[in-house]
Design an enzyme around this catalytic site. Structure first.
Site, PDB file in Angstrom:
ATOM      1  CE  LYS A   1       2.719  38.176  21.536  1.00  0.00           C
ATOM      2  NZ  LYS A   1       3.822  38.497  20.664  1.00  0.00           N
TER       3      LYS A   1
ATOM      4  CG  ASP B   1      -4.511  26.209   5.088  1.00  0.00           C
ATOM      5  OD1 ASP B   1      -3.711  26.777   5.854  1.00  0.00           O
ATOM      6  OD2 ASP B   1      -5.399  25.414   5.491  1.00  0.00           O
TER       7      ASP B   1
ATOM      8  CB  THR C   1       7.724  24.993  16.751  1.00  0.00           C
ATOM      9  OG1 THR C   1       7.820  26.380  16.436  1.00  0.00           O
ATOM     10  CG2 THR C   1       8.594  24.671  17.940  1.00  0.00           C
TER      11      THR C   1
ATOM     12  CB  CYS D   1       4.731  29.795  20.710  1.00  0.00           C
ATOM     13  SG  CYS D   1       4.388  29.989  18.965  1.00  0.00           S
TER      14      CYS D   1
ATOM     15  N   GLY E   1       3.070  39.702  35.152  1.00  0.00           N
ATOM     16  CA  GLY E   1       1.701  39.694  34.629  1.00  0.00           C
ATOM     17  C   GLY E   1       0.954  38.451  35.048  1.00  0.00           C
TER      18      GLY E   1
ATOM     19  N   GLY F   1       0.796  32.889  27.898  1.00  0.00           N
ATOM     20  CA  GLY F   1      -0.165  32.057  27.175  1.00  0.00           C
ATOM     21  C   GLY F   1       0.223  32.075  25.714  1.00  0.00           C
TER      22      GLY F   1
HETATM   23  N1  NAD Z   1       2.032  31.651  15.832  1.00  0.00           N
HETATM   24  C1  NAD Z   1       3.259  32.039  16.118  1.00  0.00           C
HETATM   25  O1  NAD Z   1       3.492  33.134  16.627  1.00  0.00           O
HETATM   26  C2  NAD Z   1       4.438  31.130  15.825  1.00  0.00           C
HETATM   27  C3  NAD Z   1       5.736  31.638  15.912  1.00  0.00           C
HETATM   28  C4  NAD Z   1       6.813  30.801  15.623  1.00  0.00           C
HETATM   29  C5  NAD Z   1       6.588  29.476  15.251  1.00  0.00           C
HETATM   30  N2  NAD Z   1       5.310  28.995  15.193  1.00  0.00           N
HETATM   31  C6  NAD Z   1       5.112  27.603  14.774  1.00  0.00           C
HETATM   32  O2  NAD Z   1       4.704  27.593  13.414  1.00  0.00           O
HETATM   33  C7  NAD Z   1       3.766  26.534  13.170  1.00  0.00           C
HETATM   34  C8  NAD Z   1       2.480  27.094  12.600  1.00  0.00           C
HETATM   35  O3  NAD Z   1       1.906  27.934  13.590  1.00  0.00           O
HETATM   36  P1  NAD Z   1       0.609  28.826  13.273  1.00  0.00           P
HETATM   37  O4  NAD Z   1       0.324  29.603  14.502  1.00  0.00           O
HETATM   38  O5  NAD Z   1       0.836  29.546  11.992  1.00  0.00           O
HETATM   39  O6  NAD Z   1      -0.475  27.649  13.070  1.00  0.00           O
HETATM   40  P2  NAD Z   1      -2.017  27.750  12.657  1.00  0.00           P
HETATM   41  O7  NAD Z   1      -2.672  26.653  13.397  1.00  0.00           O
HETATM   42  O8  NAD Z   1      -2.478  29.154  12.808  1.00  0.00           O
HETATM   43  O9  NAD Z   1      -2.029  27.422  11.095  1.00  0.00           O
HETATM   44  C9  NAD Z   1      -1.708  26.166  10.550  1.00  0.00           C
HETATM   45  C10 NAD Z   1      -2.356  26.061   9.177  1.00  0.00           C
HETATM   46  O10 NAD Z   1      -1.928  24.843   8.567  1.00  0.00           O
HETATM   47  C11 NAD Z   1      -3.011  24.327   7.799  1.00  0.00           C
HETATM   48  N3  NAD Z   1      -2.816  22.889   7.537  1.00  0.00           N
HETATM   49  C12 NAD Z   1      -2.812  21.861   8.398  1.00  0.00           C
HETATM   50  N4  NAD Z   1      -2.610  20.691   7.743  1.00  0.00           N
HETATM   51  C13 NAD Z   1      -2.456  20.991   6.441  1.00  0.00           C
HETATM   52  C14 NAD Z   1      -2.215  20.209   5.267  1.00  0.00           C
HETATM   53  N5  NAD Z   1      -2.081  18.869   5.298  1.00  0.00           N
HETATM   54  N6  NAD Z   1      -2.121  20.849   4.089  1.00  0.00           N
HETATM   55  C15 NAD Z   1      -2.254  22.197   4.013  1.00  0.00           C
HETATM   56  N7  NAD Z   1      -2.498  22.975   5.096  1.00  0.00           N
HETATM   57  C16 NAD Z   1      -2.595  22.393   6.299  1.00  0.00           C
HETATM   58  C17 NAD Z   1      -4.239  24.619   8.684  1.00  0.00           C
HETATM   59  O11 NAD Z   1      -5.442  24.586   7.926  1.00  0.00           O
HETATM   60  C18 NAD Z   1      -3.886  26.018   9.203  1.00  0.00           C
HETATM   61  O12 NAD Z   1      -4.407  27.035   8.362  1.00  0.00           O
HETATM   62  C19 NAD Z   1       3.602  25.820  14.511  1.00  0.00           C
HETATM   63  O13 NAD Z   1       4.484  24.745  14.577  1.00  0.00           O
HETATM   64  C20 NAD Z   1       3.999  26.876  15.519  1.00  0.00           C
HETATM   65  O14 NAD Z   1       4.484  26.334  16.721  1.00  0.00           O
HETATM   66  C21 NAD Z   1       4.229  29.795  15.447  1.00  0.00           C
END
Ligand code: NAD
Length: 442
Positions: free
Chosen positions: A324, A30, A122, A263, A256, A260
């Site tokens: 949630k 990260d 995504t 996603c 509800g 939110g």
């Molecule tokens: N949160 C969920 O429940 C969920 C479920 C399914 C899919 N997704 C998808 O998964 C993806 C990630 O979601 P999330 O909630 O984990 O995101 P998040 O924002 O919580 O985390 C993203 C991470 O990526 C890091 N990052 C960004 N640019 C970077 C780089 N160049 N090098 C290294 N690290 C970098 C950020 O510092 C951050 O820690 C999104 O596309 C989201 O839509 C999320």
């Protein structure tokens, strides 16, 4: 197998912990140095049940590393997962792919042998092609394949969802990549989780279609709740009545305050944008987004209705702030527009959430944050349940009533029964349920 996981948000953290649990060696990367330093100390930056235990045991057994530098781990990996954020882009609300593109450029430089580059984020349809183009342009000599492998986990139940998925979607037509992906997910395949191999673009669209469909189900039952209130029906029984039909199913039929989270809002907006760019009308998705946006603020009017329409000078206690239960994620939580609207109507707000208060403090000003549900109820004219945390399901109602200036409870998650609340002397309002036994409105 050696895996590099880029991005340690909710998806990256859960995926790498579970992949390490399957026996793979996972290096987490990260760009947020503070996050990586915390992870090196085995401190988990998010709240997700069971995650700390899995991280700790795998780190102890040497299957998890953390770094800010992707060079070495990507060069050594057989599979590189991209799990960075794709938030709504300012201005046009499309998914911001700039983090994915930036990572693709960095990966290109580091590639050393045949490597499968997997987008777990995504991403809009066509992003896989774009990642492939970026890598190819930067490193014409590189041997790699780009695969789409969208993630379907739910925050709050993420470990279970990752380890017991309904399906694993793998978008690639490259036979070598298919073999690598089969090996990565072998433990799940042995558990009979179906792997759906398809084209990359189809896999990308499956993720958006799934989220848009679930958001539609929620919005549909929310509108049925509004109609139930007008016609004297009970939306929970409507939901049960339709949900028992196997073609419909009972999940995601809980009325509800509107959806939110990190996603559904951003993914429905991005899907709409993708369709608009191709001149394809997605009227259902469009209506879902509009109805949901209006609903969150409308919930404040529901609260006001319990006070003859005026909240000026009233103190409202809010239980639950996260979008949630079982997460500390405040992204696009319905509590934010609700509290803003309560403020706009002249109310003072007190609030409590079991895990999301730190994040909430940065997002919602002028709120008195309390250390528990009972202190939150102190002196309140009305109590609103916004998030259905387990600990709010069995409140000591006598104690709550004693704390409050006025026993009014607005239950935006329908976790209590109107009859019981009336028996405890509350004026109770749920969502989409007849005012069967409630005392007269004030
Ligand atoms: N949160 C969920 O429940 C969920 C479920 C399914 C899919 N997704 C998808 O998964 C993806 C990630 O979601 P999330 O909630 O984990 O995101 P998040 O924002 O919580 O985390 C993203 C991470 O990526 C890091 N990052 C960004 N640019 C970077 C780089 N160049 N090098 C290294 N690290 C970098 C950020 O510092 C951050 O820690 C999104 O596309 C989201 O839509 C999320």
């Amino acid at each position: 197998m050696r895996v590099a996981m880029i991005g340690t948000g909710y998806v990256g953290l859960v995926s790498r912990a579970c992949l390490a649990d399957f026996g793979h060696h996972v290096t987490c990367i990260d760009k947020d140095a503070a996050k990586i330093a915390a992870l090196q100390r085995c401190e988990i930056p998010i709240y997700e049940p069971d995650l700390d235990r899995i991280v700790e045991s795998n780190a102890r057994e040497g299957r998890l590393d953390f770094t800010t530098d992707l060079g070495k781990p990507v060069a050594e990996a057989e599979v590189v997962f991209i799990a960075v954020g794709t938030p709504s882009r300012r201005g046009d609300c499309h998914a911001d792919q700039s983090y994915v593109r930036a990572v693709a450029r960095e990966i290109a430089v580091a590639l050393d042998h045949f490597t499968v580059v997997v987008t777990k984020s995504t991403v809009p349809v066509g992003t896989g092609d774009e990642v492939e183009r970026i890598v190819q342009e930067a490193r014409p000599d590189a041997d790699f394949a780009v695969v789409s492998n969208p993630e379907f986990l739910r925050e709050g139940a993420a470990i279970r969802d990752f380890k017991h998925p309904d399906r694993i979607v793998v978008g690639t037509e490259d036979e070598r990549a298919k073999k690598v992906m089969a090996e990565i997910y072998r433990p799940l395949y042995l558990n009979r989780a179906p792997i759906l191999y398809t084209s990359r673009r189809t896999a990308e669209l499956i993720k958006y279609a799934a989220n848009a469909f679930l958001a539609t189900k929620i919005t549909f039952i929310n509108e049925m709740a509004d109609l139930s209130e007008k016609v004297g029906a009970d939306v929970q029984e409507v939901a049960r009545g339709i949900g028992l039909d196997n073609r419909i199913g009972s999940k995601f039929l809980h009325a509800g305050p509107g959806f939110g989270g990190s996603c559904f809002p951003k993914d429905t907006r991005a899907l709409l944008k993708t369709a608009q760019d191709r001149a394809v009308p997605l009227r259902v998705v469009e209506a879902v987004i509009a109805a949901n946006d209006i609903r969150k603020r409308a919930m404040a009017r529901k609260v006001a209705a319990a006070f003859a329409g005026s909240l000026r000078g009233k103190t409202i206690a809010v239980l639950g702030l996260t979008f949630k239960p079982n997460t500390d994620d405040m992204r696009e939580a319905p509590s934010i527009p609700l509290i803003t609207a309560l403020h706009d109507m002249g109310a003072s707000v007190r609030a409590f959430d079991p895990a999301g208060m730190e994040q909430a403090k940065e997002l919602i000003p002028n709120v008195v944050f309390c250390d528990g549900p009972y202190s939150c109820a102190e002196g309140a004219d009305g109590l609103v349940i916004v998030t259905e945390w387990e600990q709010f399901r069995a409140l000591d109602l006598e104690r709550i009533k004693q704390q409050m200036a006025c026993p009014i409870l607005i239950d935006l998650r329908n976790i209590y029964a109107g009859e019981d609340m009336a028996a405890h002397g509350f004026l109770y309002l749920g969502i989409g349920r007849p005012d069967r036994a409630g005392p007269k409105r004030l």
